[in-house]
Design a protein around this motif. Sequence first.
Motif, short mmCIF file in Angstrom:
data_model
loop_
_atom_site.label_atom_id
_atom_site.label_comp_id
_atom_site.label_asym_id
_atom_site.label_seq_id
_atom_site.Cartn_x
_atom_site.Cartn_y
_atom_site.Cartn_z
N CYS A 89 -3.08 90.41 -16.97
CA CYS A 89 -2.92 91.46 -17.15
C CYS A 89 -3.18 91.89 -18.60
N GLN A 90 -4.08 91.21 -19.43
CA GLN A 90 -4.60 91.63 -20.35
C GLN A 90 -6.04 92.54 -19.90
N PHE A 91 -6.48 92.46 -18.49
CA PHE A 91 -8.39 92.71 -18.37
C PHE A 91 -7.82 93.97 -17.88
N GLU A 92 -9.03 94.71 -17.31
CA GLU A 92 -9.59 95.78 -16.76
C GLU A 92 -9.62 95.76 -15.33
N THR A 149 -27.23 93.53 -8.20
CA THR A 149 -27.28 95.06 -8.98
C THR A 149 -25.85 95.75 -9.31
N LYS A 150 -24.87 95.90 -7.90
CA LYS A 150 -23.66 96.48 -7.58
C LYS A 150 -22.51 95.92 -8.77
N ILE A 151 -23.33 94.34 -8.47
CA ILE A 151 -21.93 93.59 -9.66
C ILE A 151 -22.61 94.30 -11.12
N HIS A 166 -19.29 97.77 -17.60
CA HIS A 166 -18.66 97.83 -19.22
C HIS A 166 -17.16 97.85 -18.50
N LYS A 167 -16.73 96.98 -18.30
CA LYS A 167 -15.47 96.76 -17.65
C LYS A 167 -14.89 95.13 -17.95
N ARG A 168 -14.29 95.30 -18.88
CA ARG A 168 -13.31 94.30 -19.26
C ARG A 168 -12.56 93.23 -17.86
N VAL A 169 -13.18 92.10 -17.86
CA VAL A 169 -12.39 91.57 -16.90
C VAL A 169 -12.33 90.42 -17.06
N PHE A 200 -21.41 91.64 -17.04
CA PHE A 200 -19.86 92.01 -17.47
C PHE A 200 -19.44 92.81 -19.19
N GLY A 201 -18.50 93.39 -18.85
CA GLY A 201 -18.05 94.47 -20.08
C GLY A 201 -17.66 92.85 -21.55
#
Length: 907
Positions: A244-247, A292-294, A300-303, A326-327
């Motif tokens: 729950c702490q991630f985007e 490329t898509k990943i 820029h996303k915290r995952v 990854f972000g």
Amino acid sequence: MAIRVEAPSSFSSPTKTKYEYDVFLSFRGVDTRHTFTGLLYDALRRKGINAFIDDRKLGKGEEISPALLEAIERSRISIVVFSRNYATSKWCLDELDHIIWCKKEKKQVVMPVFYKVDPLDVQYQRNSFEKAMAALQDRFKDDLDKVRRWRSDLCEAASLSSAWLFDDGCKLGFIERIVEDARAMLPPNPLHSVDHPVGLKSRIEEVKSLLDQSHDGVCMLGIHGTGGIGKTTLAKALYNSIFCQFEGASFLFDVREASNEYRGIVRLQQLLLSEILEEKSKKFGSVDEGITKIKHRLSHKRVLLVLDDVDALEQLEQLAGGCNWFGSGSKIIITTRDKQLLSVHGVQETYEMKELNEHESLELFSWHAFHSSHPSKGFEDISARVISYAQGLPLALRVIGSNLTHKSLEEWRSILEQYDRIPDKTIHEVLKISYDCLQDNAKSIFLDVACFFKKWRSVYANEVLHTCHGGARFYFEVLIDKSLLSVDKYDCLWMHDLIQEMGREIVRREAPLNPGERSRLWHHEDVVRVLRENSGSSKIEGIMLKSPQQEKVAWSGFAFEKMSNLRILIVRNALFSTGPKHFPNNLRLLDWERYPSMTLPEDFYPENIVVLRLCRSYVRLVEPIKRLEYVTSMDFSYCEFITEVPIMSQVPNLKELIFVGCCNLIKVHDSVGYLSKLAVLTVNGCSKLKSFPREIKLASLEHLDLAFCESLDYFPNIVGKMDALNTILADNTAIEELPHSIGNLSGLQILSLNSCEGLREIPDTIFTLENLVWLLLENSRPHSRKSLKKSMQDSYPIIRSTNLKILNLENCGLLDEDLHLTVNCFRNLQELNLSGNDILSLPDCIKECAYLEKLNLDNCKRLRDIPELPPNLADIQADNCISLTRKSLSHLWSQVIHSLSHLALSF
């Protein structure tokens, strides 16, 4: 002009509280129990939200119970329904006081609802609240601190930004919006975890401390250890405690096994993106495109990403190649048996999963053997002996414990003698004792699942295996009780890979050097060898040929002659030089993709066959199907040489008949329309199909798919009631009219007729279907618009009570008068697509569509005027509406701002 307003999603971070309820309802019973709160409670429960409501009738002076206070503390959200007499109840005010305390101390979400009261009356205690508080002040004049606290609680609750105000209007629509708001604030569902997480807590904290060492950058952490030691269990528990702490978050199970499938890595890449972005991921053609898509979508996303059971460097390079994918703040967790793999990939943080200690082992074993945290009286000493065989492996402890449960002490001693005889105590041999204790039918089903049916839907496997052994479902339950098998949330069979390996090793040992003498073949090299050398025997009961790369098989075609007991044959991703000259009639499952012959062998008459699938094959169906008493599923998708579906009356138990993409199929025999047990009938993409049963009497049919049958110009007449049918897909057909008898489909929920350009007749009986939720008529021509208009006019009194929620009328040539009638008829719509129509203005009555949340006006190039829009509209699209007046644009923007402020207020 492109305008979109969408509701945000939000959820609270988890705390140490062990939640029992999602929502606690606080309300004044005499005011709202039957008029509002009861309806709200029912709506919450229907959406799967676990709500607490106190149904007791309270006596005068009764004190609030500790159990009720605990219920408040164990709820994630409290919804407080303020009504006229709320403050007259000391009980309600004590609830509110504890709710405010939980908000401050436990970060609980509080949602005030003002039901026919002014929020300022609550905040400043005016009118009825003033009188109530004055009475309480007199009553508790010896405890004025309590009254002051109540006043403060009322003021604080009334000033919260998450408030909802109901004065008058559509009560049900208002309730639905509150429910959706509550659901958005709840965290996503966690992964299923083990029932008895013995020894996990300390290990979770140890791994968390390693993850926390990297606050700003991206942290990659590897969990390594032997098979069955609990790496996946630890990873799931860790995932549940922090996701729950991630985007966005994704847990990819069984990477090793999944990557061995054809295009397996590509599918894993797609799954990763769809889970983290919470959207359906578009398919892509190659691993490089996926990389490329990943990198593009997630950089820029915290995952949070978990890659479970990795065994090859390429898997890491293609799913989580570098920290820059990854972000900042992202956490990547990898479980593997290979510590060296982590080092080669540059994973800095590693955690070695250790075996359970003696105390932990005894507790976990006891939960499975005795359903308690400790052994039963008299079993203490022998339990201590047993756990030594498991070597601290949680998987072995679960299996051994489940095997010994409900057995006597004498039976325990007998089974322990078998463990004592194991020379080297390998994990396979330890697990095999549980297999040895099974009945013969249970053993056979266990080996079938281990070799062929892992990840299959249990219903399909049950139907196939039931004809082989009888009582398959009972034996599934036995295997589940023994912890040798489980069924996941998708109703698919699953077993731990060590248990699967144990089962396959049992089969391999039947003939270590000669696969043709084994009962089951699954390794593609063994299968190809047996078929090429014609070295099979009557001992073979099942074959699965699934090559990771497309295999070319040169053979004589006579290999199956020696396999008289073959029950199961599955072929994937292989090209054969010729077709089989013989099949054993004992087959229950024949699933051969790219079957290489136009016909089945002449002497093949499998009376007991259950599943027949010959997708992408050369097969032709030129004769009536023989009498097949037990067959339930036939799939001939993408068979380009099939021109006709022959007489099918000799398959009385058929449940599923599929002909997707048969590009030369012209005719489906009338007998198909009378298969009483048929549940799924699909001819999607059969572009030349012209002849379909003129009438159907299919009492069990649930799904009918005629989409993209571009030459089919009629829809069958419905004979009698067909209550089970819930979905009809007839997009891109030449159907000219629907029969009046469509009113017999009382269970129909989805009717899709997109791009049926020849449709000229829409019967009014469509609008008698009380369960119809989706009606899609995109790209129909103006003459069908006239039919639709006439049907709505003829059945207007009935339509007003319809449950239709989603209506797509894109490019239907609608005029203003049509739209006015449509909106008047369908007041309960949630989504309305009017894109590409010729309307000049929206009708004023659209503001009365209290449930409407999505409205699409794209490409309505003549649209000039937009009146007041519905109050709950959260998604407005108006791209390329080039004729909108300045006044309408201003009005539209004010509606957008109103919607945004409403959404902000509701959160």
